[in-house]
Design a protein around this motif. Sequence first.
Motif, short mmCIF file in Angstrom:
data_model
loop_
_atom_site.label_atom_id
_atom_site.label_comp_id
_atom_site.label_asym_id
_atom_site.label_seq_id
_atom_site.Cartn_x
_atom_site.Cartn_y
_atom_site.Cartn_z
N GLU A 314 -1.51 1.59 -11.29
CA GLU A 314 -0.10 1.34 -11.00
C GLU A 314 0.35 2.12 -9.76
O GLU A 314 1.16 1.62 -8.97
N HIS A 315 -0.14 3.33 -9.60
CA HIS A 315 0.19 4.13 -8.41
C HIS A 315 -0.29 3.44 -7.13
O HIS A 315 0.47 3.30 -6.16
N HIS A 316 -1.54 2.98 -7.13
CA HIS A 316 -2.05 2.26 -5.96
C HIS A 316 -1.30 0.95 -5.74
O HIS A 316 -1.07 0.55 -4.59
N ALA A 317 -0.94 0.27 -6.81
CA ALA A 317 -0.25 -1.01 -6.67
C ALA A 317 1.11 -0.82 -5.98
O ALA A 317 1.50 -1.63 -5.12
N ARG A 318 1.83 0.23 -6.32
CA ARG A 318 3.13 0.47 -5.67
C ARG A 318 2.95 0.79 -4.19
O ARG A 318 3.71 0.29 -3.33
N LEU A 319 1.96 1.61 -3.86
CA LEU A 319 1.74 1.96 -2.46
C LEU A 319 1.26 0.75 -1.65
O LEU A 319 1.71 0.53 -0.51
N LEU A 320 0.36 -0.05 -2.22
CA LEU A 320 -0.13 -1.22 -1.50
C LEU A 320 0.96 -2.27 -1.31
O LEU A 320 0.97 -2.99 -0.30
N THR A 321 1.87 -2.37 -2.26
CA THR A 321 2.98 -3.31 -2.09
C THR A 321 3.81 -2.94 -0.87
O THR A 321 4.22 -3.81 -0.06
N ALA A 322 4.05 -1.64 -0.67
CA ALA A 322 4.82 -1.20 0.50
C ALA A 322 4.02 -1.38 1.79
O ALA A 322 4.58 -1.80 2.82
N VAL A 323 2.72 -1.09 1.76
CA VAL A 323 1.90 -1.22 2.97
C VAL A 323 1.77 -2.68 3.38
O VAL A 323 1.91 -3.03 4.57
N VAL A 324 1.50 -3.57 2.42
CA VAL A 324 1.37 -4.99 2.75
C VAL A 324 2.71 -5.54 3.25
O VAL A 324 2.76 -6.35 4.20
N GLY A 325 3.79 -5.09 2.64
CA GLY A 325 5.11 -5.54 3.11
C GLY A 325 5.40 -5.08 4.53
O GLY A 325 6.04 -5.80 5.31
N ALA A 326 4.93 -3.88 4.90
CA ALA A 326 5.16 -3.40 6.27
C ALA A 326 4.29 -4.13 7.28
O ALA A 326 4.71 -4.36 8.43
#
Length: 331
Positions: A314-326
């Motif tokens: 879940e921690h990685h999923a939140r960070l990757l959501t922000a990175v992919v969105g950027a």
Amino acid sequence: MSSPRDRDGSDRDGSDRDGFEQRPDEGSGWREPGHLGGGDRSGAEPAAPQPPAPQPPASEPPASQPPPAGPEQGGGSTAWQPPGWELPPAAPDRPAQQPPAGPRTAGPPAGGGLFGPRRPRTPGEVERLFAYQGDPVGAQAWAVQQGWDISDGTGPEDAALAELVRTAPVRATRDHRPAGVMRGRYGTLDLVAFDVLFASGRYAVPEYAVTAAPVLGALPPLRLSPARFWRHRTGGLVHVPSGDPAFDTRWVLLAAEDGPAARALVGSDAVRGLLLGTDDGDEFWTAPGPGGGGLAGGWIAAIRPDGHRPQLIEHHARLLTAVVGALAPAL
């Protein structure tokens, strides 16, 4: 002049030469023990033999048997004997008890070598410590509850994960391979999470946890790492600062060029805010897809030196959501 003593050692008055009188009964009470065949040496009639005492049953312990009859009980002469002179009574013969037949003696022995069957090898302490447990913290159980798919990392669909392991910003060797693969959807992203297993000989240790999101479009080589981490294989990459001193002190972005994708990543307030709120324990990088990138797309992945667990996914999923969105506008 004659001596007052004769040659035979006696005085003239017939007394003993040592001054002691003759004792005709000296030693008359001594006798040989019965087990040596001796008896009363005084010439008296021997006592009538006593009938043997009945022997207790064999099941009765020797301690409960009655003691043998002593001299005071009419068992022989009453002459004095040294303590322990007589032998102890012999214990009755008891049949030897055979051990019960166990599982190993009941049937014929299993096949083995010259010295009998070979016992199975017991793993040592180090082998038990570093044995791969599969899912010790319940990551795969969590994935099943979320409706994700599970594989062991050796299927045809897992072949593309080897490129992720090869391009990871860690010292991966040919002994590292993906294992415990979990695929599913988290929010708006399709994710694949797996352990990077170090397998050599009898040892299999999950050293890293990887979570990756497949994307469409061409991805330039990017690597976002904590400043305290040692960086490997950084040839051809340049440092792209963000302009935020707090962020640049703790995080370093390396890219093939200072282009739109790199600027979009470090310029995202959401990405910087999330990363500054972490323990600086994750690294991010991009990798080409199965077709080498381009229209085949690629991966944006996160890695941490740990085994996967539900909280880490879940921690990685939140960070990757922000990175992919950027990075989405630059793809």
